[in-house]
Write an enzyme that holds these catalytic residues in place. Structure first.
Site, short mmCIF file in Angstrom:
data_model
loop_
_atom_site.label_atom_id
_atom_site.label_comp_id
_atom_site.label_asym_id
_atom_site.label_seq_id
_atom_site.Cartn_x
_atom_site.Cartn_y
_atom_site.Cartn_z
CG HIS A 266 38.55 46.73 43.84
ND1 HIS A 266 39.71 45.92 43.94
CD2 HIS A 266 38.78 46.99 42.42
CE1 HIS A 266 40.56 45.80 42.94
NE2 HIS A 266 39.80 46.34 42.10
CD GLU B 236 44.64 49.89 40.53
OE1 GLU B 236 44.00 50.35 39.75
OE2 GLU B 236 45.56 48.90 40.71
CG ASN C 273 47.35 47.56 43.60
OD1 ASN C 273 47.89 46.90 44.55
ND2 ASN C 273 45.99 47.71 43.25
CE1 TYR D 161 47.95 43.85 36.90
CE2 TYR D 161 47.57 45.79 38.16
CZ TYR D 161 47.05 44.44 37.99
OH TYR D 161 46.62 43.88 38.86
C1 FCB Z 1 43.96 47.02 38.44
C2 FCB Z 1 42.49 46.69 39.13
C3 FCB Z 1 41.99 45.73 38.93
C4 FCB Z 1 42.35 44.89 37.50
C5 FCB Z 1 43.84 44.96 37.44
C6 FCB Z 1 44.03 44.37 35.95
O1 FCB Z 1 44.12 48.29 38.12
O2 FCB Z 1 42.64 47.13 40.45
O3 FCB Z 1 40.84 45.62 39.42
O4 FCB Z 1 41.45 45.67 36.65
O5 FCB Z 1 44.18 46.44 37.07
#
Ligand code: FCB
Length: 478
Positions: A128, A173, A302, A304
């Site tokens: 990570h 990521e 992942n 957002y």
């Molecule tokens: C992702 C990351 C994680 C955190 C979230 C908000 O891109 O993997 O570590 O920063 O965003």
């Protein structure tokens, strides 16, 4: 969106659904100079003036290295049945090569045993973003040798923990590692070289493939290996051919550059063509694509917020849409003709638009892209300006509303045929949010960064009930 807007029928999940929370080593552990750990690129970067908000760094972070029993107890108390964490490479292999430090591995062994003792299933991410600094000094991810080193490290961790950890994730990521680390420079190691960013992307892919076979060679066959991608949901500003071409360009650079070789054994032809003025891809050697395309047991997604693009048409460039910090260098090599736009709607503290329809779209895309492969949402969550009230509690109705809306989108995707097996909320607790330092709070558990006291927010109680019952509560949980 309000928490009182209840769905008409209860939203329930399959009985075996995995309910977890996610963290990463550099964001929570602290103890950066203890037990033989050496600096990673994030130690160096965060201690370089001007790179993080207020010069924040992870030296102490939330001191999870010492407080892990309390953190595991918190998760158990809430009723979570899974926990995704990452291993600090330079804690177990300080120079990024050669023998492991047993005391470093022992920390993760103790953490895993504590989790298992409380019925929480560990999901271990090997990388990570915290490359040992020595490997960056030798060239970092743009160099092929880093992929070999990563496989060696994977084998060490696989040998040490493969008997007790069943869920493995190679990279988190890789887009951020390659394009924010070596392109826009807002992440460690802070380089701004478009060709190096594309080389890094290939060697991250190669590292994933080599690490996957290394893990399989030392671990019990029951263990599952996955990768976590932050694939973007890229949408056009208008249906014009020029805007659709902009979508193709960004979709290749955000998604195809990773899922192309990982899932299909090839880079998209449109990517190779669009980046031909930046790099000749001569570092993709014979056999690499076969090495990268390892059979996987699951895919981590992942999510957002979506990305909105158009053809630039000579207009001044908008926000770079990398989401993790501002830079005058682009994280999108060869895409100078693409403009980025803010999507409409309510936003979180990160400025990211709340759009659960994007999560549904993402899941359905990968259900098609990787038929038969179980999917996990390995990160999803939101930052809000959470404060401790006079009553000592932290009320975060916005986060509950965010989670409810996104979990409803996950449920809809399952109904629509996607094989989603689990969800990991980002994040278990407030932590070091990379270039934003401690200014952004993603946790369902509040952390007082002065005293390190942990206080579960209302969202933690709400999510705990979801985990215990497998259904979204119909009435607000106090
Ligand atoms: C992702 C990351 C994680 C955190 C979230 C908000 O891109 O993997 O570590 O920063 O965003």
């Amino acid at each position: 969106m309000s928490d009182s807007a209840q769905p008409a029928t209860p939203v329930t999940f399959p009985p075996a659904f995995v309910w977890g929370a996610a963290t990463s080593a550099y964001q929570i552990e602290g103890a950066v100079r203890e037990d033989g750990r050496t600096p990673s690129i994030w130690d160096t970067f965060s201690h370089t003036p001007g790179k993080t908000a207020d010069g924040d760094h992870g030296d102490i972070a939330v001191d999870h290295y010492h407080r892990y029993p309390e953190d595991v107890a918190l998760m158990a108390g809430l009723g979570l049945n899974a926990y995704r964490f990452s291993v600090s490479w330079s804690r177990v292999q300080p120079t990024g090569r050669g023998p492991a430090v047993q005391v470093g591995l022992d920390f993760y062994r103790r953490l895993v045993d504590e989790l298992l003792a409380r019925g929480i299933r560990p999901a271990l991410t090997l990388y990570h973003w915290d490359l040992p600094q020595e490997l960056e000094d030798a060239g970092g991810w743009p160099e092929r040798d880093t992929a070999q080193r990563f496989a060696e490290y994977a084998q060490i961790v696989g040998e040490a923990l493969g008997d007790r950890v069943e869920q493995w994730i190679t990279l988190n990521e890789p887009w951020c590692s390659a394009f924010l680390g070596y392109g826009s420079g807002v992440h460690a190691p802070g380089r701004t070289d478009p060709a190096a960013a594309l080389r890094a992307a290939h060697h991250l892919n190669l590292g994933h493939g080599l690490a996957t076979s290394a893990l399989r060679s030392v671990m019990p066959a029951r263990n599952q290996v996955a990768i976590s991608l932050n694939s973007s949901v890229v949408r056009p500003l208008s249906p014009s051919p020029a805007d659709l071409a902009a979508v193709r360009r960004i979709d290749d650079l955000a998604n195809g550059v990773f899922h192309g070789p990982v899932l299909h054994g090839a880079y998209p032809a449109t990517l190779l063509e669009a980046t031909s003025t930046v790099t000749d891809w001569s570092y993709v050697l014979d056999g690499d694509l076969r090495t990268i395309q390892q059979p996987l047991d699951a895919l981590g997604l992942n999510y957002y917020t979506p990305t909105l693009v158009s053809a630039a048409d000579g207009a001044p460039d908008g926000p770079r849409a990398d989401g993790h910090g501002a830079s005058s260098f682009s994280p999108w090599p060869g895409a100078e003709d693409v403009a980025f736009h803010q999507t409409a709607g309510e936003r979180t503290e990160m400025g990211w638009t709340v759009d659960p329809s994007g999560l549904h779209e993402l899941i359905m895309r990968y259900a098609r892209e990787a038929p038969g492969l179980p999917l996990y949402i390995t990160e999803n969550g939101a930052a809000y300006e959470d404060k401790v009230d006079a009553d000592g509690r932290v009320h975060d109705p916005e986060r509950i509303a965010y989670l409810r809306a996104h979990l409803t989108a996950v449920r809809r995707a399952i109904t629509d045929g996607a094989d989603v097996r689990g969800y990991y909320l980002w994040s278990l607790m407030d932590n070091f949010e990379w270039a934003y330092g401690y200014a952004k709070r993603f946790g369902m558990v509040h952390v007082d960064f002065a005293t390190l006291e942990r206080t579960p927010k209302s969202s933690a109680r709400w999510y705990g009930e979801v985990a215990r019952t497998g259904a979204l509560p119909e009435v607000p949980v106090a």
